[in-house]
Design an enzyme around this catalytic site. Structure first.
Site, PDB file in Angstrom:
ATOM      1  N   CYS A 143       0.808  -1.231   0.000  1.00 33.91           N
ATOM      2  CA  CYS A 143       0.000   0.000   0.000  1.00 33.91           C
ATOM      3  C   CYS A 143       0.844   1.285   0.000  1.00 33.91           C
ATOM      4  O   CYS A 143       0.570   2.215  -0.763  1.00 33.91           O
ATOM      5  CB  CYS A 143      -0.963  -0.011   1.186  1.00 33.91           C
ATOM      6  SG  CYS A 143      -0.213  -0.569   2.719  1.00 33.91           S
ATOM      7  N   HIS A 168      -2.772   6.503   4.293  1.00 32.28           N
ATOM      8  CA  HIS A 168      -1.341   6.550   4.629  1.00 32.28           C
ATOM      9  C   HIS A 168      -0.788   7.906   4.167  1.00 32.28           C
ATOM     10  O   HIS A 168      -0.952   8.300   3.007  1.00 32.28           O
ATOM     11  CB  HIS A 168      -0.572   5.451   3.898  1.00 32.28           C
ATOM     12  CG  HIS A 168      -0.821   4.063   4.418  1.00 32.28           C
ATOM     13  ND1 HIS A 168      -1.603   3.783   5.518  1.00 32.28           N
ATOM     14  CD2 HIS A 168      -0.342   2.863   3.981  1.00 32.28           C
ATOM     15  CE1 HIS A 168      -1.604   2.473   5.736  1.00 32.28           C
ATOM     16  NE2 HIS A 168      -0.856   1.893   4.820  1.00 32.28           N
TER      17      HIS A 168
END
Ligand code: A2P
Length: 338
Positions: A147, A239
């Site tokens: 990710c 994130h």
């Protein structure tokens, strides 16, 4: 319509696959698998569905199948959200049985004949599929990166024309990246955990493969160094990362490159209107405000400063996982690999 299935459909990323595939214009979601604990039960009864995401009622009554090739008889594409140690053999068996496997698991990402693809960054790496076929596999495996790596490589794409020799990155990663049971609430509230197993190695290795050059049936790794430090923070989704890229160009020229950036793909249903959104506000991007831009598929970039230093942020389970894999499958279909 192409029939598709999801392996590990009850987990944190599996749910996001179901969310994105329940009403997809090209794919019909027919099969959901999970562990023996869930098999034989209705999806709605076994999934711990996220309260902040609408539940796809049309899928709720599907019976969960055991995770094996025999559960996937009527599908052509299978999406994998399995834990890496389970994914390894299952994905090989699926590819051997003629399925196109689009995997979010890390097990096969670094294999020389497996494409590791971010559609906006290295769509040409899909050519590695021919190598898998030459080796006698009826189907094939295509992977998306970790990710954080997806968010970073996409954020670096507009800078490629400038060239760089050195990338440093410090991440602030959301808890959803660790899976539903991954981070205990008592461990993460009021806290930062300065360690995520294997994450730094993945960012350092995968980036070089993705940003490498496809030449005569193999990938020449990108000629720069990546140095990563990864941290878990008490954010649900999204994130954020501070990136230092060794680019000796004026800030205004770099900003212009972000504003003018157009990706080398088009016409894919999950592709966002803007792959990268440049923000000029001094305190953006922020996960709570910016993670859902274009249904979670846009990476937001801001705070571009001399050096070049900047902030990138993206939705980790959508852009950084399930959405990335679905976009890969769309690219595979549009380039006639299926
Ligand atoms: P289950 O919900 O039945 O345990 P997460 O990454 O969020 O923990 O999700 C992992 C996913 O992989 C879930 O769908 C989980 O199913 C599935 N899974 C875990 N272990 C196995 C296994 N041994 N065989 C098949 N599926 C598994």
């Amino acid at each position: 319509m192409i029939n598709v299935g999801v392996l590990g459909a009850t987990g944190a990323v599996g749910q996001r696959f179901v969310q994105l595939l329940a009403d997809h214009p090209w794919f019909r979601l027919t099969t959901l698998t999970a562990s023996e604990r869930s098999a034989g039960k209705r999806y709605r009864d076994v999934v711990k569905w996220r309260l902040d995401v609408p539940f796809p009622e049309t899928i709720g009554d599907v019976l969960v199948s055991p995770t094996s090739v025999s559960s996937l008889k009527d599908v052509d594409i299978v999406f994998s959200a399995l834990p890496a140690e389970i994914a390894k053999d299952v994905e090989l068996a699926c590819a051997g049985a003629g399925l196109a496997v689009c995997s979010n698991a890390s097990s096969h990402r670094m294999e020389p004949d497996v494409p590791l693809v971010v559609p906006e960054v290295n769509p040409d790496h899909l050519a590695l599929i021919d190598l898998q076929r030459d080796r006698g596999r009826d189907g094939f495996i295509v992977t998306n990166p970790n990710c954080s790596t997806i968010i970073m490589t996409l954020a670096l794409a507009p800078l490629c024309g400038f060239g760089f020799t050195d990338i440093r990155v410090a991440t602030m990663q959301a808890v959803s990246g660790a899976g539903f049971e991954g981070v205990p609430a008592m461990g993460i509230y009021d806290n930062v955990i300065p360690y995520i197993g294997q994450e730094e190695q993945k960012m350092e290795m995968e980036t070089l493969k993705i940003m490498g050059k496809y030449e005569n049936g193999s990938i020449r790794p990108a000629p720069f160094q990546v140095s990563a430090s990864c941290h878990r923070v008490p954010v649900l989704d999204g994130h954020t990362m501070a990136i230092w890229a060794d680019v000796r160009e004026p800030v205004e020229k770099v900003k212009e490159a972000y504003i003018r950036y157009t990706p080398p793909i088009s016409g894919l249903p999950t592709q966002p209107k803007e792959s990268i959104h440049y923000m000029d506000e001094p305190d953006r991007p922020q996960p709570r405000l910016d993670r859902n831009r274009c249904n979670g598929m846009t990476v937001s970039v801001g705070r571009i400063r001399e050096g070049i230093r900047f902030i990138a942020m993206g939705h980790n389970t959508i852009r950084g996982a399930a959405g990335a894999s679905v976009l890969n499958a769309e690219l595979i279909c549009s380039r006639k690999y299926l």
